[in-house]
Design a protein around this motif. Structure first.
Motif, mmCIF file in Angstrom:
data_model
loop_
_atom_site.group_PDB
_atom_site.id
_atom_site.type_symbol
_atom_site.label_atom_id
_atom_site.label_comp_id
_atom_site.label_asym_id
_atom_site.label_seq_id
_atom_site.Cartn_x
_atom_site.Cartn_y
_atom_site.Cartn_z
ATOM 1 N N SER A 1 7.364 5.663 -9.802
ATOM 2 C CA SER A 1 6.625 5.084 -8.713
ATOM 3 C C SER A 1 6.159 3.731 -9.301
ATOM 4 N N ARG A 2 6.009 3.575 -10.474
ATOM 5 C CA ARG A 2 5.590 2.310 -11.081
ATOM 6 C C ARG A 2 6.664 1.132 -11.212
ATOM 7 N N LEU A 3 7.881 1.812 -11.613
ATOM 8 C CA LEU A 3 9.084 0.887 -11.554
ATOM 9 C C LEU A 3 9.334 0.417 -10.145
ATOM 10 N N ARG A 4 9.441 1.215 -9.153
ATOM 11 C CA ARG A 4 9.742 0.920 -7.645
ATOM 12 C C ARG A 4 8.786 0.015 -7.204
ATOM 13 N N LEU A 5 7.195 0.108 -7.422
ATOM 14 C CA LEU A 5 6.271 -0.860 -7.227
ATOM 15 C C LEU A 5 6.680 -2.220 -7.755
ATOM 16 N N TYR A 6 7.003 -2.166 -9.072
ATOM 17 C CA TYR A 6 7.236 -3.389 -9.854
ATOM 18 C C TYR A 6 8.394 -4.168 -9.447
ATOM 19 N N ALA A 7 9.446 -3.448 -8.713
ATOM 20 C CA ALA A 7 10.587 -4.038 -8.355
ATOM 21 C C ALA A 7 10.336 -4.633 -6.963
ATOM 22 N N ARG B 1 -8.832 -5.067 -7.479
ATOM 23 C CA ARG B 1 -8.967 -3.843 -6.884
ATOM 24 C C ARG B 1 -7.599 -2.967 -7.076
ATOM 25 N N THR B 2 -6.268 -3.704 -7.202
ATOM 26 C CA THR B 2 -5.092 -3.283 -7.760
ATOM 27 C C THR B 2 -5.216 -2.582 -8.887
ATOM 28 N N HIS B 3 -5.770 -3.047 -9.819
ATOM 29 C CA HIS B 3 -5.943 -2.620 -11.102
ATOM 30 C C HIS B 3 -6.671 -1.274 -11.010
ATOM 31 N N ARG B 4 -7.593 -1.367 -10.365
ATOM 32 C CA ARG B 4 -8.544 -0.261 -10.194
ATOM 33 C C ARG B 4 -7.778 0.931 -9.543
ATOM 34 N N THR B 5 -7.346 0.726 -8.609
ATOM 35 C CA THR B 5 -6.491 1.729 -7.842
ATOM 36 C C THR B 5 -5.556 2.360 -8.976
ATOM 37 N N VAL C 1 0.854 -1.140 -0.130
ATOM 38 C CA VAL C 1 0.134 -0.084 0.188
ATOM 39 C C VAL C 1 0.928 1.309 0.107
ATOM 40 N N PRO C 2 1.800 1.489 0.803
ATOM 41 C CA PRO C 2 2.545 2.581 0.842
ATOM 42 C C PRO C 2 3.446 2.841 -0.495
ATOM 43 N N LEU C 3 3.647 1.754 -1.237
ATOM 44 C CA LEU C 3 4.116 1.626 -2.626
ATOM 45 C C LEU C 3 3.281 2.251 -3.722
ATOM 46 N N LEU C 4 2.192 1.866 -3.444
ATOM 47 C CA LEU C 4 1.044 2.428 -4.449
ATOM 48 C C LEU C 4 0.749 3.969 -4.290
#
Length: 155
Positions: free
Chosen positions: A47-53, A78-82, A24-27
């Motif tokens: 942000s997305r690359l950090r989340l993916y990593a 839920r993640t896709h929607r966010t 959640v904090p990474l989102l």
């Protein structure tokens, strides 16, 4: 295990909740919608690359199991929607200028920035994280540039 959990779904929900504490904090996307377009593009890509990593392998496994498990399917949805809502809010001015093509371009950006796309670029296409970041920045800038042309007559 079943001393602590009533059934397999309860165990899975508990594991998802625990993992979400990390995810959640990474989102979170800092300063959503603020700043110049280039800055917003950079913040989203970073942000997305950090989340993916952090969650790439977990997300990949969750997507596979979501095909046969409703608990995981709901979590993935839920993640896709966010992530989709975040993109639309972050680039609202550009997207709003794109009527009547707004929804199609927003969908293209959404696809580009879902974790599955980064997975594809990394695992299938073999791009390094730096290359993925560069390609995402260029593609997003090109999609959003159509907003600059929206008022210039027929396309």
């Amino acid at each position: 295990v079943y001393r602590y959990f009533e059934d397999r779904d309860e165990l899975l929900r508990s594991a998802i909740d625990r993992r979400l504490e990390v995810v959640v904090p990474l989102l979170h996307l800092p300063s959503v919608g603020e700043g110049r377009r280039a800055e917003r593009i950079d913040r989203l890509v970073t942000s997305r690359l950090r989340l993916y990593a952090e969650v790439g392998p977990t997300a990949r496994a969750s997507r596979r199991k979501a095909l046969t498990n409703d608990v995981l399917r709901k979590s993935v949805e839920r993640t896709h929607r966010t992530l989709r809502e975040q993109v639309e809010l972050h680039f609202a001015p550009e997207l709003d200028a794109l009527e009547p093509e707004r929804d199609g371009i927003a969908a293209a950006i959404d696809v580009l920035f879902q974790l599955e796309a980064i997975d594809h670029l990394t695992l299938v296409r073999g791009f390094t994280p730096d290359e993925v970041g560069r390609h995402l920045r260029v593609a997003l800038a090109a999609l959003l540039a159509t907003a600059d042309q929206a008022g210039e007559g027929p396309r």
